[in-house]
Design an enzyme around this catalytic site. Structure first.
Site, PDB file in Angstrom:
ATOM      1  N   PHE A 181      25.029 -90.501 -63.915  1.00 17.16           N
ATOM      2  CA  PHE A 181      25.398 -89.280 -64.638  1.00 17.16           C
ATOM      3  C   PHE A 181      24.181 -88.834 -65.443  1.00 17.16           C
ATOM      4  O   PHE A 181      23.629 -89.620 -66.222  1.00 17.16           O
ATOM      5  CB  PHE A 181      26.594 -89.516 -65.571  1.00 17.16           C
ATOM      6  CG  PHE A 181      27.024 -88.242 -66.266  1.00 17.16           C
ATOM      7  CD1 PHE A 181      27.701 -87.259 -65.572  1.00 17.16           C
ATOM      8  CD2 PHE A 181      26.712 -88.013 -67.600  1.00 17.16           C
ATOM      9  CE1 PHE A 181      28.074 -86.063 -66.185  1.00 17.16           C
ATOM     10  CE2 PHE A 181      27.082 -86.830 -68.230  1.00 17.16           C
ATOM     11  CZ  PHE A 181      27.772 -85.852 -67.515  1.00 17.16           C
TER      12      PHE A 181
ATOM     13  N   ASP B 145      16.687 -92.612 -67.666  1.00 18.03           N
ATOM     14  CA  ASP B 145      17.632 -91.815 -68.444  1.00 18.03           C
ATOM     15  C   ASP B 145      18.265 -92.764 -69.461  1.00 18.03           C
ATOM     16  O   ASP B 145      19.150 -93.547 -69.140  1.00 18.03           O
ATOM     17  CB  ASP B 145      18.691 -91.210 -67.516  1.00 18.03           C
ATOM     18  CG  ASP B 145      19.756 -90.425 -68.298  1.00 18.03           C
ATOM     19  OD1 ASP B 145      19.785 -90.526 -69.534  1.00 18.03           O
ATOM     20  OD2 ASP B 145      20.568 -89.743 -67.644  1.00 18.03           O
TER      21      ASP B 145
ATOM     22  N   LYS C 232      21.729 -87.959 -77.590  1.00 15.97           N
ATOM     23  CA  LYS C 232      22.855 -88.629 -78.258  1.00 15.97           C
ATOM     24  C   LYS C 232      22.444 -89.300 -79.577  1.00 15.97           C
ATOM     25  O   LYS C 232      22.284 -88.619 -80.578  1.00 15.97           O
ATOM     26  CB  LYS C 232      23.494 -89.622 -77.294  1.00 15.97           C
ATOM     27  CG  LYS C 232      24.171 -88.887 -76.113  1.00 15.97           C
ATOM     28  CD  LYS C 232      25.136 -89.749 -75.374  1.00 15.97           C
ATOM     29  CE  LYS C 232      25.723 -89.080 -74.166  1.00 15.97           C
ATOM     30  NZ  LYS C 232      27.068 -88.595 -74.334  1.00 15.97           N
TER      31      LYS C 232
HETATM   32  N1  PLP Z   1      22.500 -88.739 -69.196  1.00 17.31           N
HETATM   33  C1  PLP Z   1      23.387 -89.688 -69.513  1.00 17.31           C
HETATM   34  C2  PLP Z   1      23.122 -91.103 -69.114  1.00 17.31           C
HETATM   35  C3  PLP Z   1      24.558 -89.368 -70.209  1.00 17.31           C
HETATM   36  O1  PLP Z   1      25.443 -90.323 -70.516  1.00 17.31           O
HETATM   37  C4  PLP Z   1      24.779 -88.030 -70.582  1.00 17.31           C
HETATM   38  C5  PLP Z   1      26.014 -87.638 -71.301  1.00 17.31           C
HETATM   39  O2  PLP Z   1      26.977 -88.347 -71.391  1.00 17.31           O
HETATM   40  C6  PLP Z   1      23.825 -87.067 -70.222  1.00 17.31           C
HETATM   41  C7  PLP Z   1      22.689 -87.454 -69.532  1.00 17.31           C
HETATM   42  C8  PLP Z   1      24.031 -85.620 -70.580  1.00 17.31           C
HETATM   43  O3  PLP Z   1      23.932 -85.446 -71.928  1.00 17.31           O
HETATM   44  P1  PLP Z   1      24.464 -84.089 -72.611  1.00 17.31           P
HETATM   45  O4  PLP Z   1      25.935 -84.079 -72.485  1.00 17.31           O
HETATM   46  O5  PLP Z   1      23.967 -84.181 -74.020  1.00 17.31           O
HETATM   47  O6  PLP Z   1      23.839 -82.973 -71.871  1.00 17.31           O
END
Ligand code: PLP
Length: 412
Positions: free
Chosen positions: A153, A238, A267
């Site tokens: 994700f 990520d 986050k």
């Molecule tokens: N990457 C990871 C691993 C995530 O868990 C998330 C969100 O849960 C994102 C990217 C996307 O972040 P955002 O919702 O701040 O765009």
């Protein structure tokens, strides 16, 4: 200056302009979330307090955002002090707070340089763009594709849903953006086989969060690092969810003893204030020259003030240590429930992925039942849910949550 034309500000209805403000209603908000019917008005450490005065133990932490809990006095002070001085300042000028966060992050990590944005998806896209520009700057614009992994994700923008390849997230949005090749997680041979003349980068979460807290074995991350080195690819991590102390290190890749070329974070770095960043080595960022990328709000003075305080607070290692302690308590409390309603348990610091017996209930039903017992968690998929306690959670908080899980399982 002329006044705006009255026609453009006329109310849509024939109600007089002095009518009372409309009542807030959930129907007024686009229904892209299946929201629980509760409104929170305050937060204190691990706790959220609803408008009707009920207290909830927040072990979802706003999907792993409130790493330092709610309304931490140091973060409140940093934000309010900045709020009285300057809220926004364009990135056309130097932003002092941004430079402070960047300097601290560079000091604490592999990175030589930092780009600031507002969210995780934006950070992931920034990292993908950085990899493309790296090869472009090296005279290889054809190396623009990124290898990603099933179960990943990376956010909800068009590029990041294409990167993660989750059919549910792609449905109805037309042809997925090109430039991504998705392979099975944990299969180094398949990963190497997917590398072609157009491949420029591999992007991976060291622990898949939405995937249910699936940690990559350190040897596998090392294998990816070697693959990247051998084939001249950039390794993008990520760490949007795994970063900022969650797993017991400042960043999760530290457990594997490797470093990436670029890393997306968000986050926890803003402690609840929207802040994201792309960290990179000088070499990997060589193509990111003036005019190649931007973000109006990215790292604005308010976000940077909070970010600088968050990074400063993590510099002592105290919160990382607490994440490990919370992990041990989660293990001690939840492991005995395997076979008593739980089928699987994956703990990485202050983070637990829990598989409930699917014959008993779904992850979502489990979250709803926990909410009735005043504990918040987040379902991921099927019968899996996730706890991401804030790193300020007390031992009693964790025990309370474990008791609630036990109660829900016993009640079936
Ligand atoms: N990457 C990871 C691993 C995530 O868990 C998330 C969100 O849960 C994102 C990217 C996307 O972040 P955002 O919702 O701040 O765009």
């Amino acid at each position: 200056m002329t006044a705006p034309e009255t026609a453009s500000i006329a109310p849509k209805t024939d109600k007089p302009m002095s009518a009372p403000a409309p009542q807030p209603s959930s129907a007024a908000v686009m229904p892209t979330y299946a929201r629980a019917n509760v409104v929170f008005e305050r937060g204190e450490g691990s706790w959220l307090i609803s408008t009707t005065g009920e207290r909830y133990l927040d072990f979802g932490s706003g999907v792993a955002v409130n790493a330092l809990g709610h309304a931490h006095p140091k973060l409140v002070a940093a934000l309010t002090e900045q709020a009285s001085k300057l809220w926004h300042c364009s990135n056309l000028y130097r932003v002092a707070g941004q430079e402070q966060v960047a300097a601290r992050l560079i000091e604490a990590t592999f990175a030589d340089t930092v780009f600031f944005c507002n969210s995780g998806a934006e950070a992931c896209e920034g990292a993908i763009k950085l990899a493309r520009r790296y090869h472009y700057a090296n005279g290889h614009p054809e190396r623009w594709r990124t290898i990603t992994f099933k179960g990943a994700f990376h956010g909800r923008t068009l590029a990041t849903i294409a990167a993660a390849r989750n059919p549910k997230h792609l449905e109805g949005f037309g042809e997925p953006a090109d430039g991504f090749d998705s392979v099975t997680l944990g299969d180094l041979e398949a990963t190497e086989a997917a590398i072609g003349p157009n491949t420029g980068a591999i992007m991976v979460e060291p622990v898949q969060g939405e995937g249910g807290v699936n940690a990559l074995p350190p040897a596998w991350l090392k294998g990816l690092r070697e693959l990247c080195d051998r084939h001249g690819l950039l390794l993008i991590l990520d760490e949007v969810q795994t970063g900022v102390g969650r797993t017991g290190k400042l960043f999760a890749h530290e457990w594997a003893g490797i470093t990436p070329d670029a890393m997306a974070i968000a986050k926890g770095i803003g402690g609840g204030f929207p802040l994201g960043a792309v960290l990179a080595t000088k070499e990997a960022a060589k193509g990111m020259v003036a005019g190649t990328h931007g973000s109006t709000f990215g790292g604005n003075p308010l976000a940077s003030a909070v970010g600088a305080e968050v990074v400063a607070m993590l510099e002592t290692g105290e919160f990382q240590q607490r994440a490990v302690e919370i992990g041990a308590l989660l293990e001690e409390g939840l492991r005995p429930l395997i076979g008593e309603g739980l089928q699987g348990l994956r703990i990485r610091g202050a983070w637990a992925g829990v598989d409930v017996d699917p014959l008993l209930m779904t992850g979502r039903q489990m979250c709803e039942a926990l909410m009735h017992r005043s504990v918040l968690a987040k379902d991921t998929h099927g019968s899996t849910l996730r706890f991401a306690p804030p790193l300020v959670a007390s031992d009693d908080d964790v025990r309370l949550m474990v008791d609630a899980v036990r109660d829900v399982l016993r009640a079936g």
